[in-house]
Design an enzyme around this catalytic site. Structure first.
Site, PDB file in Angstrom:
ATOM      1  N   HIS A 180      -7.803  -4.334  -0.754  1.00 55.24           N
ATOM      2  CA  HIS A 180      -7.299  -5.690  -0.999  1.00 55.24           C
ATOM      3  C   HIS A 180      -8.204  -6.421  -1.980  1.00 55.24           C
ATOM      4  O   HIS A 180      -8.133  -7.637  -2.106  1.00 55.24           O
ATOM      5  CB  HIS A 180      -7.231  -6.486   0.311  1.00 55.24           C
ATOM      6  N   HIS A 210       0.806  -1.222   0.000  1.00 58.84           N
ATOM      7  CA  HIS A 210       0.000   0.000   0.000  1.00 58.84           C
ATOM      8  C   HIS A 210       0.838   1.271   0.000  1.00 58.84           C
ATOM      9  O   HIS A 210       0.330   2.339   0.362  1.00 58.84           O
ATOM     10  CB  HIS A 210      -0.915   0.026   1.225  1.00 58.84           C
TER      11      HIS A 210
END
Lengths: 335, 335
Positions: B222, B57
C-alpha cells in the site's frame, strides 16, 4: 527509463535464461541458441506447430509452448524478428514426421524470415511447412477481395494457437490443422486501446508520446498508429467504441456464440480489465451474442504499456470443442 | 489519474461484477453482497478457509478461491478492510461442519474486523473459527520472543493459502489445517522493491512520490515505508540486496529446499521478472539452496505500481507435497 534490467543488450538473453531455469520441465532450447525454444515433450507423428516474433510481448509468444498449444517458438530481440536460421532450428527440432505449421502475426520482418525458413526446411531437410499468418486487428481496413491482408496480428492469435494446438493434439493431418487455424483466423477480431507507451531498452525513451489526458484507440502492440487519438473517456465509453468496431467488422450477429479475451497490455491493473469485461458482457447480452468462454488477463503485452485489447472469436461446435480442450503451458493452463 | 474506470465509487463494485460474469462456474456471491465471494463448489465435512482484505491487489485475495486453495473471501474497497459482517457472511456460507480457518495479512483493520467476525461466528452461529495472520515481509524487524508480529503480510501469503488449501482438501481437521498454515508462515519470507506508485481512484493522486531515478527497497503493497530509498540499481544488484535480506532472516541455509515466488506488483513487465528470477536462481545455486518449484508472475499486486517482490518458502517433505498438490482457481491453476 525505469526498468529492472542489467543492460539493454542483456535484457532478452537474461530473460530467456530466467525462462529456462523457471520452467526446466516444460521448455528447452533447440540446440545452443536460447532464442529457439521447444517443448520438452514431443509426440511422434503429431503435426508440429511453431510460432515466432519479437520479444517484449510475454506471455506471447513463447509462453504458449506446451501441451495442447505450440511445440516451438523462435524469439527475437525486443520487437525484432528472429532470423530464418532460428526458425529453421525450431522447425527441425519439432518436426515429428507429420510436417510443421507456422502460425504468427502479420509483420513484414517475420514473414520475410519465416518464409525463408519454410523454404529451407522443405529444400534442405524435406520438411513440409505450411503457414498461417494472423492479422485480426480491426484498427486497419479489411483486405478487399484478392488483396493481401495488411491487418496486424495482436492478442487474438491466442485463439488461433488454442484451436490449432487442440486439433494437432488429436493427431490430425497438417492440412486439417491448417484448415482449423485458418477457420479461427476467419472468425477472430481484435481491437486495442493504449494509454501510455513502453520503452524499448536499447532505444531508452518511450516509443511515442501521449498526453496525460489522452488515449489512442487501435494502437498496435509496437506503438503503431491507431484509428484515432482523443481524450481519455470512461471505461464504458471506451469499451462501447471498441466492441462496436469489432462487432460490425466480421460482423458478429445475434445468435452467435463467442469466446472473449480482454487482454492487458502490461501496466493496466487486472481490476480495470474486469471493469471492461463487465461492459463487454453487457453489450453482448444486449446484442443477443452469448459468451461461451472468457479470458481476462495479460495474454499479449507490450512490456509496460498501459492499455488493453478486446478479442472475439465466433464459435461453432467444432471451434467450441477446440477452445474448451485442455492445455498445459508455462503461461496458460486449462483443465 | 490515467485509468480505465467509470467512477472512483464504481470501480470495485464494477470490478466485482466483471469477476462474477467472467467466472460464473467458479465464483458466486454469498447472499446479495458482491464483496462476499465464495466458491460455487462445496465439500461437506471439509474445513472452510476464508481470507479477506482490501481491493487493489488482484489476483490477491479473491483470485485464489477455488479447488485446493480457499473457499471464500471478503473484499473491501481499494486498500480498505471489508466489514466484520461481510467476513461473517463468507464464514457462514463456507462452513461445512468442520469449522473455518481465517488466513489473512497482518493489517490492523483486517485484524479488528475479522476477530469480530470470528467472535460472531462462534457466539451467534456456533461455528468454530481459528485464525492465522500472515506477516512475512522482512522489511520490518522480526518480533522478539513474546512480542506481537508487526511484519506486514505480502505476496508470501500465496504459499500459506497453497499449503493450507491442499491439506484442507485432504479432509484434515481444523487444528491440522491451522498447524500447516502456521508452519508455512514460519518458513516463508518476502521482500519487495517499488519503482513507482499506484493511485487510489478515490484519492486521485499517487500514494507517494518517487523520483525517476529512484527505487525503494522494502516498500509495502500500500506504499508503506520500506527499508531504504536510493538510486535505481541494475537488476542483479537489486536482487542481490533483496535475497540477502531474505536469506539471513529465517535464515535459509545450505541444503535447504525452497519454493520461489518472483511477483510483479502491477506495471513491471514479465520479462523483467524473469531477469530477476534468473539472478535468484544463481544466488540460491551459489548458496547451496535448491529450488523445488518456481512461480513467476503477478500474484499480489498494487494496481499499477511498478516493482516486484521475492518470496521464499523453505520446504520439508510435508510442505513439498502440499505445494505440489493440484489447484484450480480463477487465477491459479496447477495440474
Amino acid at each position: 527509463m525505469k526498468k529492472i534490467i542489467n543492460t539493454p543488450e542483456g535484457f532478452i538473453p537474461e530473460m530467456l535464461e530466467g525462462i529456462y531455469v523457471a520452467h526446466p520441465k516444460e521448455l528447452r532450447p533447440a540446440g545452443n541458441d536460447l532464442h529457439c525454444l521447444v517443448s520438452v515433450r514431443s509426440h511422434p507423428g503429431k503435426v508440429g506447430i511453431a510460432t515466432g516474433g519479437g520479444s517484449g510481448h510475454l506471455p506471447l509468444f513463447l509462453g504458449y509452448v506446451g501441451e495442447g498449444m505450440l511445440d516451438g517458438c523462435a524469439i527475437g530481440d525486443v520487437f525484432q524478428s528472429p532470423s530464418a536460421e532460428q526458425m529453421l532450428a525450431v522447425t527441425q527440432t519439432i518436426h515429428q514426421g507429420a510436417g510443421v505449421l507456422y502460425i504468427y502475426g502479420n509483420y513484414n520482418g517475420d514473414i520475410f524470415n519465416f518464409d525463408m525458413a519454410a523454404e529451407m526446411a522443405d529444400f534442405e531437410h524435406d520438411i513440409r511447412v505450411e503457414t498461417v499468418v494472423v492479422g485480426e486487428d480491426v484498427a486497419s481496413p479489411a483486405p478487399l477481395e484478392g488483396e493481401d491482408n495488411k491487418r496486424r496480428g495482436v492478442a487474438g492469435i491466442f485463439f488461433v494457437y488454442k484451436c490449432a494446438g487442440a486439433v494437432a493434439r488429436q493427431g490430425k493431418s497438417l492440412d486439417e490443422v491448417k484448415r482449423i487455424a485458418l477457420k479461427a483466423c476467419d472468425n477472430v477480431r481484435s481491437l486495442g486501446v493504449a494509454l501510455s507507451s513502453c520503452t524499448v531498452p536499447k532505444v531508452g525513451r518511450p516509443s511515442f508520446e501521449i498526453a496525460e489526458d489522452e488515449m489512442e484507440i487501435g494502437m498496435g502492440i509496437h506503438g503503431e498508429p491507431g484509428i484515432r487519438r482523443g481524450k481519455l473517456k470512461n471505461a464504458d465509453a471506451i469499451v462501447d467504441e471498441m466492441v462496436a468496431s469489432i462487432l460490425k467488422d466480421l460482423p458478429y450477429q445475434k445468435g452467435d456464440e463467442v469466446a472473449v479475451l480482454v487482454n492487458g497490455l502490461g501496466a493496466t491493473p487486472l481490476e480495470e480489465l474486469y471493469v471492461m469485461f463487465r461492459r463487454v458482457k453487457q453489450i453482448l447480452d444486449e446484442s443477443g451474442i452469448s459468451i461461451h468462454r472468457s479470458y481476462v488477463g495479460e495474454f499479449a503485452t507490450s512490456m509496460e504499456m498501459a492499455g488493453a485489447s478486446i478479442s472475439l472469436l465466433r464459435l461453432d461446435e467444432e471451434l467450441k470443442a477446440l477452445v474448451d480442450a485442455p492445455a498445459d503451458t508455462p503461461f496458460f493452463k486449462q483443465l
